[in-house]
Design an enzyme around this catalytic site. Structure first.
Site, PDB file in Angstrom:
ATOM      1  N   ILE A 194      36.162  37.043 -13.285  1.00  0.00           N
ATOM      2  CA  ILE A 194      36.820  36.845 -14.254  1.00  0.00           C
ATOM      3  C   ILE A 194      37.506  36.353 -15.285  1.00  0.00           C
ATOM      4  O   ILE A 194      37.348  35.172 -15.774  1.00  0.00           O
ATOM      5  CB  ILE A 194      36.652  38.650 -15.266  1.00  0.00           C
ATOM      6  CG1 ILE A 194      35.533  39.480 -15.431  1.00  0.00           C
ATOM      7  CG2 ILE A 194      37.487  38.711 -16.597  1.00  0.00           C
ATOM      8  CD1 ILE A 194      35.479  40.900 -15.538  1.00  0.00           C
ATOM      9  N   VAL A 247      53.163  41.211  -9.482  1.00  0.00           N
ATOM     10  CA  VAL A 247      53.229  40.736 -10.205  1.00  0.00           C
ATOM     11  C   VAL A 247      54.620  42.454 -10.446  1.00  0.00           C
ATOM     12  O   VAL A 247      54.216  43.223  -9.820  1.00  0.00           O
ATOM     13  CB  VAL A 247      52.190  40.847 -11.400  1.00  0.00           C
ATOM     14  CG1 VAL A 247      52.459  41.685 -12.659  1.00  0.00           C
ATOM     15  CG2 VAL A 247      51.611  39.913 -11.627  1.00  0.00           C
ATOM     16  N   HIS A 454      11.313  15.460  -6.583  1.00  0.00           N
ATOM     17  CA  HIS A 454      12.533  13.910  -6.689  1.00  0.00           C
ATOM     18  C   HIS A 454      12.456  13.736  -7.733  1.00  0.00           C
ATOM     19  O   HIS A 454      11.632  13.147  -8.149  1.00  0.00           O
ATOM     20  CB  HIS A 454      12.871  13.164  -5.879  1.00  0.00           C
ATOM     21  CG  HIS A 454      12.982  11.679  -5.725  1.00  0.00           C
ATOM     22  ND1 HIS A 454      14.211  11.072  -5.390  1.00  0.00           N
ATOM     23  CD2 HIS A 454      13.066  10.447  -5.875  1.00  0.00           C
ATOM     24  CE1 HIS A 454      15.473  10.849  -5.599  1.00  0.00           C
ATOM     25  NE2 HIS A 454      14.123   9.861  -6.628  1.00  0.00           N
TER      26      HIS A 454
HETATM   27  P1  FAD Z   1      26.994  49.426 -17.224  1.00  0.00           P
HETATM   28  O1  FAD Z   1      26.418  48.242 -17.798  1.00  0.00           O
HETATM   29  O2  FAD Z   1      28.580  48.964 -17.514  1.00  0.00           O
HETATM   30  O3  FAD Z   1      26.361  50.367 -18.056  1.00  0.00           O
HETATM   31  C1  FAD Z   1      26.133  51.481 -18.295  1.00  0.00           C
HETATM   32  C2  FAD Z   1      26.233  52.362 -19.648  1.00  0.00           C
HETATM   33  O4  FAD Z   1      26.551  53.607 -19.609  1.00  0.00           O
HETATM   34  C3  FAD Z   1      27.244  51.569 -20.705  1.00  0.00           C
HETATM   35  O5  FAD Z   1      26.419  51.337 -22.409  1.00  0.00           O
HETATM   36  C4  FAD Z   1      28.021  52.723 -21.358  1.00  0.00           C
HETATM   37  O6  FAD Z   1      28.308  52.802 -22.566  1.00  0.00           O
HETATM   38  C5  FAD Z   1      26.973  53.854 -21.333  1.00  0.00           C
HETATM   39  N1  FAD Z   1      27.420  55.336 -20.550  1.00  0.00           N
HETATM   40  C6  FAD Z   1      28.443  55.608 -20.022  1.00  0.00           C
HETATM   41  N2  FAD Z   1      29.008  56.934 -19.938  1.00  0.00           N
HETATM   42  C7  FAD Z   1      28.047  56.928 -20.587  1.00  0.00           C
HETATM   43  C8  FAD Z   1      27.394  58.999 -21.075  1.00  0.00           C
HETATM   44  N3  FAD Z   1      28.330  60.122 -20.059  1.00  0.00           N
HETATM   45  N4  FAD Z   1      26.593  58.865 -21.838  1.00  0.00           N
HETATM   46  C9  FAD Z   1      25.741  58.063 -22.257  1.00  0.00           C
HETATM   47  N5  FAD Z   1      25.848  56.721 -22.179  1.00  0.00           N
HETATM   48  C10 FAD Z   1      26.934  56.074 -21.132  1.00  0.00           C
HETATM   49  N6  FAD Z   1      27.430  40.633 -13.023  1.00  0.00           N
HETATM   50  C11 FAD Z   1      26.365  39.719 -13.187  1.00  0.00           C
HETATM   51  O7  FAD Z   1      25.514  40.052 -11.868  1.00  0.00           O
HETATM   52  N7  FAD Z   1      26.547  38.421 -13.367  1.00  0.00           N
HETATM   53  C12 FAD Z   1      27.118  37.938 -14.422  1.00  0.00           C
HETATM   54  O8  FAD Z   1      27.357  37.402 -14.736  1.00  0.00           O
HETATM   55  C13 FAD Z   1      28.331  39.125 -14.837  1.00  0.00           C
HETATM   56  N8  FAD Z   1      29.305  38.517 -15.729  1.00  0.00           N
HETATM   57  C14 FAD Z   1      30.349  39.401 -16.144  1.00  0.00           C
HETATM   58  C15 FAD Z   1      31.042  39.330 -17.104  1.00  0.00           C
HETATM   59  C16 FAD Z   1      32.035  40.447 -17.893  1.00  0.00           C
HETATM   60  C17 FAD Z   1      33.548  39.428 -18.283  1.00  0.00           C
HETATM   61  C18 FAD Z   1      32.080  41.397 -17.039  1.00  0.00           C
HETATM   62  C19 FAD Z   1      33.120  42.818 -17.089  1.00  0.00           C
HETATM   63  C20 FAD Z   1      31.154  41.697 -16.444  1.00  0.00           C
HETATM   64  C21 FAD Z   1      30.663  40.764 -15.465  1.00  0.00           C
HETATM   65  N9  FAD Z   1      29.276  41.294 -14.904  1.00  0.00           N
HETATM   66  C22 FAD Z   1      27.960  40.287 -14.529  1.00  0.00           C
HETATM   67  C23 FAD Z   1      29.064  42.387 -14.242  1.00  0.00           C
HETATM   68  C24 FAD Z   1      27.834  43.039 -14.855  1.00  0.00           C
HETATM   69  O9  FAD Z   1      27.753  43.519 -15.972  1.00  0.00           O
HETATM   70  C25 FAD Z   1      27.921  45.169 -14.203  1.00  0.00           C
HETATM   71  O10 FAD Z   1      27.332  45.019 -12.804  1.00  0.00           O
HETATM   72  C26 FAD Z   1      26.724  45.686 -15.009  1.00  0.00           C
HETATM   73  O11 FAD Z   1      27.163  45.404 -16.181  1.00  0.00           O
HETATM   74  C27 FAD Z   1      26.782  46.909 -14.556  1.00  0.00           C
HETATM   75  O12 FAD Z   1      25.519  47.485 -14.688  1.00  0.00           O
HETATM   76  P2  FAD Z   1      25.704  48.861 -15.195  1.00  0.00           P
HETATM   77  O13 FAD Z   1      24.303  49.218 -15.846  1.00  0.00           O
HETATM   78  O14 FAD Z   1      25.704  49.692 -13.761  1.00  0.00           O
HETATM   79  O15 FAD Z   1      26.874  49.961 -15.774  1.00  0.00           O
HETATM   80  P1  NAI Z   2      37.841  40.551  -9.478  1.00  0.00           P
HETATM   81  O1  NAI Z   2      37.582  41.889  -8.020  1.00  0.00           O
HETATM   82  O2  NAI Z   2      36.564  39.616  -9.352  1.00  0.00           O
HETATM   83  O3  NAI Z   2      38.711  39.802  -9.126  1.00  0.00           O
HETATM   84  C1  NAI Z   2      40.264  40.595  -9.270  1.00  0.00           C
HETATM   85  C2  NAI Z   2      40.984  39.125  -8.571  1.00  0.00           C
HETATM   86  O4  NAI Z   2      42.521  40.280  -8.875  1.00  0.00           O
HETATM   87  C3  NAI Z   2      41.216  39.125  -6.700  1.00  0.00           C
HETATM   88  O5  NAI Z   2      41.325  38.337  -6.294  1.00  0.00           O
HETATM   89  C4  NAI Z   2      42.172  40.172  -6.132  1.00  0.00           C
HETATM   90  O6  NAI Z   2      43.416  40.286  -5.512  1.00  0.00           O
HETATM   91  C5  NAI Z   2      43.186  40.058  -7.531  1.00  0.00           C
HETATM   92  N1  NAI Z   2      43.669  41.543  -7.860  1.00  0.00           N
HETATM   93  C6  NAI Z   2      43.934  42.727  -7.599  1.00  0.00           C
HETATM   94  N2  NAI Z   2      45.100  43.404  -8.012  1.00  0.00           N
HETATM   95  C7  NAI Z   2      45.796  42.949  -8.688  1.00  0.00           C
HETATM   96  C8  NAI Z   2      47.442  42.511  -8.738  1.00  0.00           C
HETATM   97  N3  NAI Z   2      48.147  43.699  -9.300  1.00  0.00           N
HETATM   98  N4  NAI Z   2      48.566  40.923  -9.017  1.00  0.00           N
HETATM   99  C9  NAI Z   2      47.518  40.038  -9.110  1.00  0.00           C
HETATM  100  N5  NAI Z   2      45.913  39.920  -8.611  1.00  0.00           N
HETATM  101  C10 NAI Z   2      46.269  41.622  -8.291  1.00  0.00           C
HETATM  102  O7  NAI Z   2      37.145  41.222 -10.700  1.00  0.00           O
HETATM  103  P2  NAI Z   2      37.513  41.078 -11.890  1.00  0.00           P
HETATM  104  O8  NAI Z   2      37.703  39.306 -12.062  1.00  0.00           O
HETATM  105  O9  NAI Z   2      38.532  41.076 -12.979  1.00  0.00           O
HETATM  106  O10 NAI Z   2      35.534  41.231 -12.067  1.00  0.00           O
HETATM  107  C11 NAI Z   2      35.381  42.707 -11.889  1.00  0.00           C
HETATM  108  C12 NAI Z   2      34.108  43.038 -11.633  1.00  0.00           C
HETATM  109  O11 NAI Z   2      32.663  42.245 -12.726  1.00  0.00           O
HETATM  110  C13 NAI Z   2      33.282  41.458 -10.156  1.00  0.00           C
HETATM  111  O12 NAI Z   2      33.912  42.396  -8.852  1.00  0.00           O
HETATM  112  C14 NAI Z   2      32.220  41.012  -9.902  1.00  0.00           C
HETATM  113  O13 NAI Z   2      31.332  42.052  -9.892  1.00  0.00           O
HETATM  114  C15 NAI Z   2      31.996  41.786 -11.929  1.00  0.00           C
HETATM  115  N6  NAI Z   2      31.940  40.615 -12.410  1.00  0.00           N
HETATM  116  C16 NAI Z   2      31.108  39.541 -11.728  1.00  0.00           C
HETATM  117  C17 NAI Z   2      30.165  38.220 -12.555  1.00  0.00           C
HETATM  118  C18 NAI Z   2      29.601  37.544 -12.527  1.00  0.00           C
HETATM  119  O14 NAI Z   2      28.365  37.800 -11.378  1.00  0.00           O
HETATM  120  N7  NAI Z   2      29.654  36.051 -11.843  1.00  0.00           N
HETATM  121  C19 NAI Z   2      31.649  37.482 -13.359  1.00  0.00           C
HETATM  122  C20 NAI Z   2      32.445  38.614 -14.325  1.00  0.00           C
HETATM  123  C21 NAI Z   2      32.528  39.627 -13.116  1.00  0.00           C
END
Ligand code: FAD
Ligand code: NAI
Length: 475
Positions: A194, A247, A454
């Site tokens: 992120i 931090v 290609h």
């Molecule tokens: P979630 O997507 O978190 O869904 C859980 C759902 O359950 C939510 O809608 C929540 O409201 C609902 N819920 C929770 N508790 C309850 C309850 N008690 N009753 C009813 N509903 C409930 N992953 C990738 O593979 N590619 C990416 O590019 C990527 N980019 C990301 C970028 C960001 C900024 C972030 C934060 C994450 C990203 N991820 C990415 C990670 C990805 O979003 C998660 O791994 C994925 O959403 C997990 O899916 P999930 O279904 O387990 O949970």
């Molecule tokens: P992350 O696990 O990718 O990175 C967290 C980073 O924060 C690590 O490098 C860690 O060493 C550092 N960190 C932890 N505690 C710290 C502290 N106190 N001070 C300074 N640095 C610290 O987690 P992030 O970026 O929050 O994303 C969460 C998850 O969401 C990812 O692990 C990934 O699974 C998913 N995600 C996936 C994406 C994708 O597939 N393109 C995009 C964004 C998120």
């Protein structure tokens, strides 16, 4: 009499909604409960991924990349574009529209597959005859029962102790995706996925961005050679990444945020920022599930305890996606959802954890599957490595994007591909070939002997395979 289903899925993110659809395809009566609300209070299924994760982040990465190209790369093509401006409100509105299209798409898929959708919070009431009762608290309240319950409640952003998210100055992924204007100074804590993606978006739009990382190594999980190449590119772009920091106090004031930290040299630094994003990982979410009612076991980090097949210790209760162990990725959650639905149907659902691809959607993109060179060394595996730079790829030259390389690692004896690591243009798409190859347990020679179009970037993968045998043709 409560409504009776075969399968109730709690959570409608990529894990939950896909599990619900697959279970319905297999002939079950399925309900999916999701509590996410859109701005108008209506349903917004799709979870973190659709609402504040994968989809909106990629929308902003796309918009900001267009802006960056217009400012810095159009001229190479002979296009003059002076006075290019970015309308942030319009960019955010587009992102919101993309999110809504995905929300609506999931609601349509529920209808198409006859999945009953409940908008509200699901929580365990207790065991019922032959299954479980789940309470749904939405606009109306009701109990539903099912033989099988799939928990797919996802994850939430981890906060730094003592520094709660206010989404005004101290932002999680949610706030970082909806900043109304470009901050002058943006600090992100954590240079993981992120930190890099969100840092890239706001840097391209004009923010002065610093990312503070606690670990001394950059992207420790990534192949070292690839991480080094990516770091070089980010440095060149002006993305300031400080490694090995500690931090300290964070002061959230009226005018912004002050971050006190100790840098890698042990010096005390005070950094003032307009906005601070905390991206230090995510925590499993079981808030409000009332797991105590059924005695569901959670681990010390709050994740639901499951076996390799996503079974909890309670018969008929399963858990998938971010709320359980393993990488927090949307496609991992989806695969687990499909596999669990198939297991409920008595089939042999399977997830191959060794071939789950990772992608970081920065520029250059970073993508990989399988083991890194440092992991193979640690595992004592004899391997051969082949790399091919995009600098020597005709399509990359034509695109004007020759950063990075494809790197292939293969078993020294059998030539089986053990890992593929890419930094460069369209790495997110190129990695698919490597995943297929590894699923089929292909050798590097297999890829080297396959005809690739290609000019295409995929020729770099073929050449990396040739490089494993030290016989590249174009380098
Ligand atoms: P979630 O997507 O978190 O869904 C859980 C759902 O359950 C939510 O809608 C929540 O409201 C609902 N819920 C929770 N508790 C309850 C309850 N008690 N009753 C009813 N509903 C409930 N992953 C990738 O593979 N590619 C990416 O590019 C990527 N980019 C990301 C970028 C960001 C900024 C972030 C934060 C994450 C990203 N991820 C990415 C990670 C990805 O979003 C998660 O791994 C994925 O959403 C997990 O899916 P999930 O279904 O387990 O949970
Ligand atoms: P992350 O696990 O990718 O990175 C967290 C980073 O924060 C690590 O490098 C860690 O060493 C550092 N960190 C932890 N505690 C710290 C502290 N106190 N001070 C300074 N640095 C610290 O987690 P992030 O970026 O929050 O994303 C969460 C998850 O969401 C990812 O692990 C990934 O699974 C998913 N995600 C996936 C994406 C994708 O597939 N393109 C995009 C964004 C998120």
């Amino acid at each position: 009499m409560s409504k009776q289903f075969d399968v109730v899925v709690i959570g409608g993110g990529p894990g939950g909604y896909i599990a619900a659809i697959r279970a319905a395809q297999l002939g079950f009566q399925v309900a999916c409960i999701d509590e996410w609300k859109n701005a108008a209070g209506g349903p917004a299924p799709g979870g973190t991924c659709t609402n504040v994760g994968c989809i909106p982040s990629k929308a902003l990465l796309q918009s900001s990349e267009h802006f960056d190209h217009a400012n810095h790369h159009f001229a190479e093509h002979g296009i003059s574009a002076s006075g290019v401006t970015m309308d942030i409100a319009k960019m955010l509105a587009r992102k919101d529209m993309v999110v809504k299209q995905n929300n609506d798409g999931i609601l349509y898929l529920f209808k198409k597959n006859k999945v009953t959708f409940f908008h509200g919070r699901g929580s365990f009431v207790g065991q019922a005859e032959g299954g479980y009762t789940v309470h749904v608290a939405g606009k109306t309240e009701e109990d539903i029962t099912a033989k099988h319950v799939i928990i797919a409640t996802g994850s939430n952003a981890r906060a730094l102790p003592g520094t709660p998210f206010d989404e005004v100055n101290v932002l999680s992924n949610d706030g970082a995706l909806r900043l109304a204007s470009v901050p002058k100074k943006l600090v992100l804590i954590g240079s993981g996925v992120i930190g890099l993606e969100m840092g890239s978006v706001w840097r391209r739009l004009g923010a002065d961005v610093t990312i503070l990382e606690g670990l001394p190594t950059f992207l420790g999980a990534v192949d070292e050679q690839i991480a080094k190449e990516a770091k070089k590119a980010f440095d060149k772009q002006g993305l300031k990444i400080e490694l090995g920091v500690k931090v300290g106090e964070i002061v959230n004031g009226k005018k912004g945020v002050t971050v006190n930290y100790t840098n890698a040299k042990g010096e005390a630094v005070v950094l003032a920022a307009d906005k601070l994003v905390i991206s230090i990982g995510r925590v499993a979410n079981t808030i409000g599930l009332n797991t105590e009612a059924v005695g569901l076991q959670l681990d010390e980090r709050g994740a639901v305890v499951v076996d390799a097949d996503c079974r909890t210790k309670l018969p008929g209760v399963w858990a998938i996606g971010d709320v359980v162990r393993g990488p927090m990725l949307a496609h991992k959650a989806e695969e687990e959802g499909v596999a669990v639905a198939e297991r409920i149907a008595g089939q042999h659902g399977h997830v191959n954890f060794n071939t789950i691809p990772w992608v970081i959607y920065t520029s250059p993109e970073i993508a990989w599957v399988g083991r890194t060179e440092q992991q193979l060394k640690a595992d004592g595996v004899a391997y051969k490595a082949g790399t091919f730079p995009f600098l020597a790829n005709g399509r990359a030259r034509a695109l004007g994007d020759t950063t990075g390389m494809v790197k292939m690692l293969a078993d020294a004896k059998t030539d089986e591909i053990l890992g593929v690591h890419i930094v460069g243009p369209s790495a997110s798409e190129l990695i698919a070939e490597a995943v297929v190859a590894m699923e089929f347990r292909a050798s590097a020679e297999d890829i080297a002997r396959i005809c690739h179009a290609h000019p295409s970037l995929s020729e770099a993968t073929k050449e990396a395979a040739l490089a494993v045998d030290k016989r590249t043709l174009n380098f």
